[in-house]
Design a protein around this motif. Structure first.
Motif, mmCIF file in Angstrom:
data_model
loop_
_atom_site.group_PDB
_atom_site.id
_atom_site.type_symbol
_atom_site.label_atom_id
_atom_site.label_comp_id
_atom_site.label_asym_id
_atom_site.label_seq_id
_atom_site.Cartn_x
_atom_site.Cartn_y
_atom_site.Cartn_z
ATOM 1 N N VAL A 151 30.259 23.214 39.352
ATOM 2 C CA VAL A 151 30.900 24.366 38.708
ATOM 3 C C VAL A 151 32.391 24.319 39.034
ATOM 4 N N ALA A 152 33.216 24.369 37.984
ATOM 5 C CA ALA A 152 34.674 24.415 38.157
ATOM 6 C C ALA A 152 35.172 25.766 37.679
ATOM 7 N N LEU A 153 35.709 26.555 38.594
ATOM 8 C CA LEU A 153 36.265 27.875 38.284
ATOM 9 C C LEU A 153 37.769 27.734 38.115
ATOM 10 N N SER A 154 38.305 28.171 36.969
ATOM 11 C CA SER A 154 39.753 28.080 36.751
ATOM 12 C C SER A 154 40.262 29.403 36.193
ATOM 13 N N ILE A 155 41.515 29.741 36.539
ATOM 14 C CA ILE A 155 42.142 30.965 36.049
ATOM 15 C C ILE A 155 43.601 30.671 35.736
ATOM 16 N N LYS A 156 44.060 31.217 34.610
ATOM 17 C CA LYS A 156 45.440 30.992 34.172
ATOM 18 C C LYS A 156 46.401 31.766 35.072
ATOM 19 N N GLN A 157 47.499 31.118 35.443
ATOM 20 C CA GLN A 157 48.464 31.732 36.345
ATOM 21 C C GLN A 157 49.596 32.405 35.565
ATOM 22 N N TRP A 167 46.190 37.096 41.248
ATOM 23 C CA TRP A 167 44.796 37.538 41.177
ATOM 24 C C TRP A 167 43.986 36.797 42.227
ATOM 25 N N TYR A 168 42.999 37.474 42.756
ATOM 26 C CA TYR A 168 42.039 36.846 43.660
ATOM 27 C C TYR A 168 40.734 36.660 42.902
ATOM 28 N N VAL A 169 40.137 35.467 43.022
ATOM 29 C CA VAL A 169 38.898 35.147 42.294
ATOM 30 C C VAL A 169 37.956 34.390 43.232
ATOM 31 N N HIS A 170 36.682 34.676 43.143
ATOM 32 C CA HIS A 170 35.721 33.861 43.888
ATOM 33 C C HIS A 170 34.372 33.781 43.174
ATOM 34 N N ILE A 171 33.552 32.823 43.619
ATOM 35 C CA ILE A 171 32.156 32.699 43.177
ATOM 36 C C ILE A 171 31.273 33.084 44.361
ATOM 37 N N GLN A 172 30.286 33.943 44.105
ATOM 38 C CA GLN A 172 29.396 34.391 45.168
ATOM 39 C C GLN A 172 27.963 34.453 44.654
ATOM 40 N N LYS A 209 47.356 43.733 33.297
ATOM 41 C CA LYS A 209 47.794 42.456 32.732
ATOM 42 C C LYS A 209 46.550 41.657 32.380
ATOM 43 N N THR A 210 46.583 40.987 31.255
ATOM 44 C CA THR A 210 45.414 40.237 30.807
ATOM 45 C C THR A 210 45.268 38.947 31.611
ATOM 46 N N TYR A 211 44.110 38.773 32.223
ATOM 47 C CA TYR A 211 43.815 37.504 32.884
ATOM 48 C C TYR A 211 42.918 36.661 31.974
ATOM 49 N N GLU A 212 42.876 35.368 32.255
ATOM 50 C CA GLU A 212 42.103 34.426 31.434
ATOM 51 C C GLU A 212 41.452 33.416 32.368
ATOM 52 N N PHE A 213 40.138 33.290 32.300
ATOM 53 C CA PHE A 213 39.455 32.386 33.220
ATOM 54 C C PHE A 213 38.297 31.676 32.515
ATOM 55 N N GLN A 214 37.768 30.659 33.200
ATOM 56 C CA GLN A 214 36.661 29.877 32.642
ATOM 57 C C GLN A 214 35.790 29.352 33.779
ATOM 58 N N VAL A 215 34.489 29.311 33.524
ATOM 59 C CA VAL A 215 33.547 28.672 34.449
ATOM 60 C C VAL A 215 32.975 27.450 33.730
ATOM 61 N N LYS A 216 33.437 26.273 34.139
ATOM 62 C CA LYS A 216 32.939 25.030 33.551
ATOM 63 C C LYS A 216 31.760 24.521 34.376
ATOM 64 N N GLY A 257 26.330 38.117 48.560
ATOM 65 C CA GLY A 257 27.743 38.206 48.912
ATOM 66 C C GLY A 257 28.304 36.955 49.551
ATOM 67 N N ASN A 258 27.478 35.886 49.669
ATOM 68 C CA ASN A 258 27.978 34.626 50.215
ATOM 69 C C ASN A 258 28.980 34.017 49.243
ATOM 70 N N ILE A 259 30.179 33.705 49.728
ATOM 71 C CA ILE A 259 31.254 33.186 48.868
ATOM 72 C C ILE A 259 31.258 31.668 48.928
ATOM 73 N N TYR A 260 31.192 31.027 47.752
ATOM 74 C CA TYR A 260 31.136 29.573 47.668
ATOM 75 C C TYR A 260 32.518 28.945 47.536
ATOM 76 N N THR A 261 33.382 29.547 46.752
ATOM 77 C CA THR A 261 34.760 29.066 46.627
ATOM 78 C C THR A 261 35.634 30.229 46.172
ATOM 79 N N LYS A 262 36.942 30.156 46.471
ATOM 80 C CA LYS A 262 37.840 31.266 46.122
ATOM 81 C C LYS A 262 39.206 30.726 45.724
#
Length: 682
Positions: free
Chosen positions: A307-313, A319-324, A370-377, A328-333
């Motif tokens: 899984v690749a998590l990406s967010i536009k800067q 912004w803070y982003v994570h996968i859990q 503000k509009t954020y933009e992200f994707q989970v590949k 509540g276990n956090i895999y990446t942030k």
């Protein structure tokens, strides 16, 4: 004298009445029921005879639109004007200005549906006997606020993506508008900014839940629109507009802009239980409403993978982003970069087993409204590290002879992998090296005994793999990988393998048949081994392949080659890599026999006899025998340089007889013997 005064008063009153009649004023009614009918968009005049008089006028509009009541202003006279319905409810009211330098009109506007309405004009100060002048202006349009719309039940239904004009009648007036989405999408509320005025606007549902809100900008040089965005599911929603500062009795302009999409955050999604479901490999947009807002999105993996998590800067925004998981276990942030010239996306990768996971997005610095933009590949694969694998118990199981990918999430992260060695032998580890990235790796057993370790090279010009080889007994072992320098959040890969021992050439027998399939027999193998046959020692062409069914097997090949040569054979045992290639020579096929018509024999007297064979190939060798089998070799030619060979023999025999001829082409076996007769000497 008294009579004279009476007469003058009478004449004065008479003149006043005549003047009044000559002015041409409308005869207004004193109540709604008797209201005088007038036309819109025309100017009318009237006069209040005393301070208690009220004049009523009636007008009808056949379509919805905007009504503006205008009353001409005069010095020392102030009128009250009202727009009302038949029940006496006042839509708009105002008082004209009577100051000394006043000019022009006082006016108020209101949006109204089709129907009949009324105008009321009365005295406020000094208007008795003073002519007034007014006009009811009508602009047909469906895009004006229609009073009364000061509650949810009375909300004006509006079209999406259209500008509407409205006005707050009092400081405490509220205007409500209703819209319906048949499909989910993105909503943007726009209110035009105006210097010196602040309006408040929000989007809500029937329960009063507010999705987003805005305050317009009242600064002196302001222009454009203030906006607020929110993603919403299908349903019915409301816009509320109210005064915040000097925002009443001044027209406002607003629009609800809608873009149908399944790929926008849908409020409210500020908890795991309310998380928006998302589709993998799609770009989503969203908006944080306030500093406490958190947006959750849910996705499910039916198979393990990467899984690749990406967010536009965005400059000035973090912004803070994570996968859990649900616990509540956090895999990446990720923390986005807010530097001035930043662009593009920031991304993190993590390998995950099948299951349900969540993405959390929250504000860290200036990420509100503000509009954020992200994707989970997602890439389905069994060949990725599966978090959490930071101890032996949770080690990711891997197979030999496969390339795996992983990622160290932070400086304390350690990745463990478990593998089995099927038989005693040499185990190899390869890790591709990257500039600026140094990893530490070792192979150990379950008791912690380290057999061998390595450090990758992170120098600028580094290429190739870091590698180690260790001799291990059959059993279960562990690979540990951790950061040594610069390896956090940078994907790495590795491969563990054992190479299958090569076959001895004595275990391979090649039979080169003529006129039928050739055969290769291999022994000293095991059931399940994969045998491959190549035509070169490296690269080349794969001639044949077969999975062995026992300790020996035969592979058939249509044509291995007419002439003698070599083949190269490998074996690959399960969970091991392909062996080195073993070279095996084979003989050529048998050369085609000559025809008797190709042979001419001259049996000379008193000199050497001559045998001439034609239609040969360059390099052919001709042999002459005195018997069909065995016997004596009478003569042999050298390699033919053209297409024929002439062989001299001292004496074939004085009498008639026969010889037996063969030919052998280069790289092939000798042909069968062909009997050729000759005559006796003359």
């Amino acid at each position: 004298m008294i009579a004279t005064k009476t007469m003058k008063s009478f004449l004065f009153a008479l003149l006043a009445c005549c003047a009044f009649l000559m002015w041409g004023t409308e005869k207004a009614a004193a109540s709604i029921s008797d209201a005088k009918a007038i036309n819109v968009n025309q100017t009318y005049k009237g006069v209040l005879k005393d301070y208690y008089q009220q004049d009523f006028y009636k007008f009808t509009i056949n379509a919805a639109g905007n009504i503006t009541l205008s009353i001409k202003q005069k010095y020392n006279s102030a009128w009250d004007g009202q727009i009302l319905n038949s029940s006496g409810q006042v839509f708009e009211s105002f008082t004209t200005d009577d100051s000394e330098m006043i000019s022009g009109d006082a006016s108020r506007s209101v949006g109204l549906p089709a129907g009949t309405y009324y105008i009321k004009i009365e005295d406020y100060s000094g208007t008795a006997g003073v002519n007034y002048e007014f006009k009811v202006q009508f602009t047909q349009s469906n895009y004006y606020e229609k009073e009364f719309n000061d509650s949810l039940t009375a909300a004006n239904a509006i079209e999406l993506n259209k500008y509407y004009t409205g006005m707050l009648r009092r400081w405490d007036d509220n205007d409500f508008y209703k819209f319906t989405l048949t499909k989910p999408g993105n909503i943007k509320l726009l209110i035009k900014n105006q210097p010196g005025i602040e309006w408040y606007g929000h989007i809500q549902d029937t329960k009063g839940n507010i999705y987003n809100y805005i305050y317009t900008d009242d600064s002196e040089m302001v222009s454009g629109y203030e906006t607020a965005e929110v993603g919403l599911p299908a349903g019915t929603y409301y816009v509320k507009i109210e005064n915040y500062s000097d925002g009443f009795e001044t027209p406002y302009q607003m629009k609800v802009q809608y873009t149908a999409t399944d790929y926008y955050e849908k409020e409210f999604n500020n908890s795991i239980t309310a998380a928006n479901g998302l589709t993998l490999n799609k770009i989503y947009k969203g908006n944080l409403q306030n500093s406490d807002d958190k947006d959750f999105f849910k996705f499910t993996l039916t198979k393990p993978g990467n899984v690749a998590l990406s967010i536009k800067q965005s400059p000035g925004t973090i912004w803070y982003v994570h996968i859990q998981d649900t616990k509540g276990n956090i895999y990446t942030k990720i923390y986005t970069d807010d530097s001035e010239m930043i662009e593009g996306n920031v991304a993190r990768e993590v390998g995950l087993p099948k299951g349900t996971y969540y993405v959390l997005i929250s504000n860290y610095s200036y990420g509100i409204d503000k509009t954020y933009e992200f994707q989970v590949k997602y890439t389905s694969s069994n060949y990725y590290e599966q978090e959490f694998n930071n101890n032996l118990t949770n080690a990711t199981a891997v197979n030999l002879n496969q390339t795996y990918k992983g990622n160290l999430q932070d400086y304390n992260d350690i990745d463990f992998y478990k593998f089995s060695v099927p038989k005693d032998g040499l185990v190899n580890l390869q890790i591709p090296q990257k500039a600026g990235m140094e990893l530490y790796a070792h192979i150990q057993n379950s008791s912690g005994k380290v057999y061998k370790d390595l450090y990758t090279n992170g120098s600028e010009a580094v290429k190739g793999n870091a590698a180690l080889q260790v001799s291990l007994k059959k059993g279960t072992y562990y690979l540990q990988i951790k950061n040594y320098y610069g390896s956090i959040d940078i994907p790495y890969s590795f491969k563990l393998y054992m190479q299958t021992p090569g076959l001895a050439s004595s275990k391979i027998t090649v039979t080169n048949h003529k006129g039928k399939k050739d055969s290769i027999r291999i022994s000293g193998i095991k059931k399940g081994d994969v045998i491959k046959v190549y035509n070169a020692s490296t690269k080349g062409k794969l001639i044949a392949q077969k999975t062995s069914t026992g300790s020996a097997d035969i592979i058939s090949v249509n044509q291995i080659g007419e002439k003698a040569g070599k083949i190269y054979v490998t074996v690959t045992s399960p969970s091991m890599t392909e062996s080195k290639r073993t070279a095996v020579s084979f003989t050529g096929e048998q050369t085609n026999a000559v025809k008797s018509s190709q042979v001419k024999i001259t049996n000379n007297k008193s000199k050497k006899d001559v045998i001439t064979v034609s239609k040969l190939k360059k390099g052919d060798v001709v042999k002459v025998y005195n018997a069909s089998k065995g016997g004596k070799l009478l003569a042999k030619s050298g390699k033919v340089t053209k297409t024929s060979a002439a062989i001299s023999i001292s004496q074939l025999g004085k009498k008639a007889g026969s010889v037996y001829i063969t030919v052998q082409s280069e790289g092939m076996k000798e042909s069968a013997r062909v009997k050729v007769s000759y005559k006796g000497e003359k």
